[in-house]
Design an enzyme around this catalytic site. Structure first.
Site, PDB file in Angstrom:
ATOM      1  N   ASP A   1      34.257  35.912  39.616  1.00  0.00           N
ATOM      2  CA  ASP A   1      35.014  34.660  39.786  1.00  0.00           C
ATOM      3  C   ASP A   1      34.854  34.057  41.182  1.00  0.00           C
ATOM      4  O   ASP A   1      35.099  32.860  41.364  1.00  0.00           O
ATOM      5  CB  ASP A   1      36.505  34.896  39.514  1.00  0.00           C
ATOM      6  CG  ASP A   1      36.784  35.152  38.047  1.00  0.00           C
ATOM      7  OD1 ASP A   1      35.852  35.013  37.239  1.00  0.00           O
ATOM      8  OD2 ASP A   1      37.923  35.504  37.713  1.00  0.00           O
TER       9      ASP A   1
ATOM     10  N   GLY B   1      37.930  43.874  36.890  1.00  0.00           N
ATOM     11  CA  GLY B   1      36.727  43.542  36.114  1.00  0.00           C
ATOM     12  C   GLY B   1      35.469  43.988  36.842  1.00  0.00           C
ATOM     13  O   GLY B   1      35.386  43.844  38.058  1.00  0.00           O
TER      14      GLY B   1
ATOM     15  N   THR C   1      33.797  40.294  42.558  1.00  0.00           N
ATOM     16  CA  THR C   1      34.326  39.675  41.340  1.00  0.00           C
ATOM     17  C   THR C   1      33.442  38.487  41.013  1.00  0.00           C
ATOM     18  O   THR C   1      33.106  37.699  41.908  1.00  0.00           O
ATOM     19  CB  THR C   1      35.790  39.184  41.493  1.00  0.00           C
ATOM     20  OG1 THR C   1      36.077  38.227  40.451  1.00  0.00           O
ATOM     21  CG2 THR C   1      36.079  38.539  42.835  1.00  0.00           C
TER      22      THR C   1
ATOM     23  N   ASP D   1      36.677  34.146  43.740  1.00  0.00           N
ATOM     24  CA  ASP D   1      37.890  33.428  44.164  1.00  0.00           C
ATOM     25  C   ASP D   1      38.671  34.150  45.261  1.00  0.00           C
ATOM     26  O   ASP D   1      39.866  33.925  45.440  1.00  0.00           O
ATOM     27  CB  ASP D   1      38.795  33.188  42.943  1.00  0.00           C
ATOM     28  CG  ASP D   1      39.119  34.471  42.186  1.00  0.00           C
ATOM     29  OD1 ASP D   1      38.601  35.552  42.574  1.00  0.00           O
ATOM     30  OD2 ASP D   1      39.881  34.411  41.214  1.00  0.00           O
TER      31      ASP D   1
ATOM     32  N   ASP E   1      41.091  40.073  43.720  1.00  0.00           N
ATOM     33  CA  ASP E   1      42.433  39.887  44.283  1.00  0.00           C
ATOM     34  C   ASP E   1      43.443  40.941  43.817  1.00  0.00           C
ATOM     35  O   ASP E   1      44.258  41.408  44.618  1.00  0.00           O
ATOM     36  CB  ASP E   1      42.948  38.458  44.024  1.00  0.00           C
ATOM     37  CG  ASP E   1      43.079  38.130  42.547  1.00  0.00           C
ATOM     38  OD1 ASP E   1      42.423  38.798  41.724  1.00  0.00           O
ATOM     39  OD2 ASP E   1      43.827  37.194  42.208  1.00  0.00           O
TER      40      ASP E   1
ATOM     41  N   ARG F   1      42.139  48.045  34.958  1.00  0.00           N
ATOM     42  CA  ARG F   1      43.231  47.216  35.481  1.00  0.00           C
ATOM     43  C   ARG F   1      44.478  48.085  35.340  1.00  0.00           C
ATOM     44  O   ARG F   1      45.029  48.223  34.261  1.00  0.00           O
ATOM     45  CB  ARG F   1      43.367  45.934  34.660  1.00  0.00           C
ATOM     46  CG  ARG F   1      42.107  45.070  34.687  1.00  0.00           C
ATOM     47  CD  ARG F   1      42.376  43.686  34.110  1.00  0.00           C
ATOM     48  NE  ARG F   1      41.153  42.974  33.805  1.00  0.00           N
ATOM     49  CZ  ARG F   1      40.443  42.293  34.691  1.00  0.00           C
ATOM     50  NH1 ARG F   1      40.814  42.272  35.942  1.00  0.00           N
ATOM     51  NH2 ARG F   1      39.345  41.646  34.325  1.00  0.00           N
TER      52      ARG F   1
ATOM     53  N   ARG G   1      39.033  32.895  35.516  1.00  0.00           N
ATOM     54  CA  ARG G   1      40.402  33.000  34.993  1.00  0.00           C
ATOM     55  C   ARG G   1      41.313  31.877  35.507  1.00  0.00           C
ATOM     56  O   ARG G   1      42.052  31.285  34.754  1.00  0.00           O
ATOM     57  CB  ARG G   1      40.957  34.371  35.391  1.00  0.00           C
ATOM     58  CG  ARG G   1      42.251  34.753  34.765  1.00  0.00           C
ATOM     59  CD  ARG G   1      42.630  36.124  35.198  1.00  0.00           C
ATOM     60  NE  ARG G   1      42.001  36.462  36.488  1.00  0.00           N
ATOM     61  CZ  ARG G   1      41.839  37.690  36.923  1.00  0.00           C
ATOM     62  NH1 ARG G   1      42.223  38.686  36.176  1.00  0.00           N
ATOM     63  NH2 ARG G   1      41.303  37.933  38.108  1.00  0.00           N
TER      64      ARG G   1
HETATM   65  O1  F6P Z   1      36.158  39.506  36.231  1.00  0.00           O
HETATM   66  C1  F6P Z   1      36.910  38.332  36.237  1.00  0.00           C
HETATM   67  C2  F6P Z   1      37.095  37.864  34.842  1.00  0.00           C
HETATM   68  O2  F6P Z   1      35.814  37.772  34.347  1.00  0.00           O
HETATM   69  C3  F6P Z   1      37.827  36.556  34.598  1.00  0.00           C
HETATM   70  O3  F6P Z   1      37.051  35.401  34.734  1.00  0.00           O
HETATM   71  C4  F6P Z   1      38.324  36.723  33.200  1.00  0.00           C
HETATM   72  O4  F6P Z   1      39.435  35.972  32.931  1.00  0.00           O
HETATM   73  C5  F6P Z   1      38.656  38.166  33.141  1.00  0.00           C
HETATM   74  O5  F6P Z   1      37.814  38.808  34.095  1.00  0.00           O
HETATM   75  C6  F6P Z   1      38.556  38.769  31.790  1.00  0.00           C
HETATM   76  O6  F6P Z   1      38.442  40.136  31.888  1.00  0.00           O
HETATM   77  P1  F6P Z   1      39.036  41.233  30.897  1.00  0.00           P
HETATM   78  O7  F6P Z   1      38.536  40.905  29.566  1.00  0.00           O
HETATM   79  O8  F6P Z   1      38.514  42.500  31.433  1.00  0.00           O
HETATM   80  O9  F6P Z   1      40.521  41.124  30.988  1.00  0.00           O
END
Ligand code: F6P
Length: 335
Positions: free
Chosen positions: A141, A24, A139, A143, A116, A85, A185
């Site tokens: 998040d 992300g 990120t 985390d 991560d 991803r 997430r």
């Molecule tokens: O970048 C992290 C994050 O924002 C998470 O909090 C979220 O679950 C996820 O990415 C959603 O991303 P995508 O829509 O790109 O799968």
């Protein structure tokens, strides 16, 4: 050997570092790429940008990055190198292909900017021994173990906060209960920060148990004290069914009109805050300098304003804990 050939043979090969952004996007990724390119350039090191994350590595989609090429990107959200991803990098074939591409491109070292997922693949690449890898945490998040803050977190929190301040205006004017879902997430870092800064009455996060009955009672009690409205911040990872499912259950038990808002991807974009730009610049420079000093297989980060290096496998293998004092403070301050 002719004189010019001899001169070429003795000329030392310029070091080449590859850089990619993975997973992300996070505001500040561009500031980080800029810092990497400019600091490398000051040390006469070449930087190659790898497009679309690990996909671009496997498919050899690369662009040379000179100091002028990164002009004007500091303040931009997203990542101008693009991201992805990538499923293929999770396979041993993907890892082998990546190493081959790096070798055939004359790239000695690799800087991976991401979270991560990015660091799991970076660990595998580093463990093959074929490439020296350094990670930079980015990120929203926040985390990732080994750093207090990841690039993008501060911007995301401020973006969510702006939305919450607006929502509060409506909540107060019409005496309503609002459930606001923020990203995260599997963790509650954004929810906790936004909850404190936005004066939430409750936060629901994956790190703590939620009991709908007890939550409803607490909200009723708060409203009976004279609160005109109430705000519950819900981390996305709290429930697979989304904040709406919680809102519906609580809504049946409390005597106040309720609404549910999911802030979603709005939180991921936008211009990075000063804090994120500074962090991104510091970590970008640190990654280049660490590589030049022979450090690798680690993620650069910051702990209490001190630069840190954490083994890549710990960044995702160890759990970063929420600050219990912040959680306690939120409960103390909520009426
Ligand atoms: O970048 C992290 C994050 O924002 C998470 O909090 C979220 O679950 C996820 O990415 C959603 O991303 P995508 O829509 O790109 O799968």
């Amino acid at each position: 050997m002719k004189r010019e050939n001899k001169a070429m043979a003795t000329k030392t090969k310029m070091k080449k570092i590859g850089v990619l952004t993975s997973g992300g996007d996070a505001p500040g990724m561009n500031a980080c790429i800029r810092a990497i390119v400019r600091s490398a350039s000051s040390k006469r090191v070449e930087i190659v940008g790898i497009r679309r994350g690990y996909w671009g590595l496997i498919n050899k989609d690369m662009i040379p990055l000179g100091e002028m090429r990164v002009s004007g990107i500091l303040q931009r959200g997203g990542t101008f190198l693009d991201s992805e991803r990538c499923e293929d990098i999770k396979t041993s074939e993907g890892i082998e292909k990546s190493i081959d591409v790096l070798k055939s491109s004359g790239i000695d070292d690799l800087i991976v900017i991401g979270g991560d997922g990015a660091f799991r693949a970076a660990t595998k690449l580093a463990e093959t021994g074929g490439v020296k890898v350094i990670g930079i945490p980015a990120t929203i998040d926040n985390d990732v173990y080994g750093t207090d803050f990841s690039i993008g977190f501060d911007t995301a929190v401020n973006t969510a906060l702006q939305a919450i301040d607006r929502i509060r205006d409506s909540a107060e004017s019409l005496q309503m209960l609002f459930f606001v879902e923020v990203m995260g997430r599997s963790r509650g870092f954004i929810a906790l920060a936004v909850g404190i800064a936005g004066g939430a009455n409750e936060i629901l996060i994956p790190e703590t148990e939620t009991n709908i009955g007890a939550l409803s009672q607490r909200l009723e009690k708060r409203l009976s004290k004279g609160l005109k409205s109430a705000l519950v911040v819900v981390a996305e990872g709290e429930t697979p069914d989304g904040a709406r499912s919680i809102a519906e259950k609580v809504g049946k038990k409390v005597n106040i009109e309720y609404r549910c808002v999911s802030l979603g991807h709005v939180q991921r974009g936008g211009a990075p805050t000063a804090k994120d730009r500074i962090l991104a610049s510091e970590l970008g420079v640190a990654a280049v300098y660490e590589l030049l000093e022979g450090q690798h297989g680690v993620m650069v980060g910051e702990s209490g304003s001190t630069p840190t290096c954490t083994p890549l496998k710990d960044t995702w293998g160890k759990r970063k804990e929420l600050d219990p004092h912040l959680l306690e403070m939120l409960h103390t301050l909520a009426v």
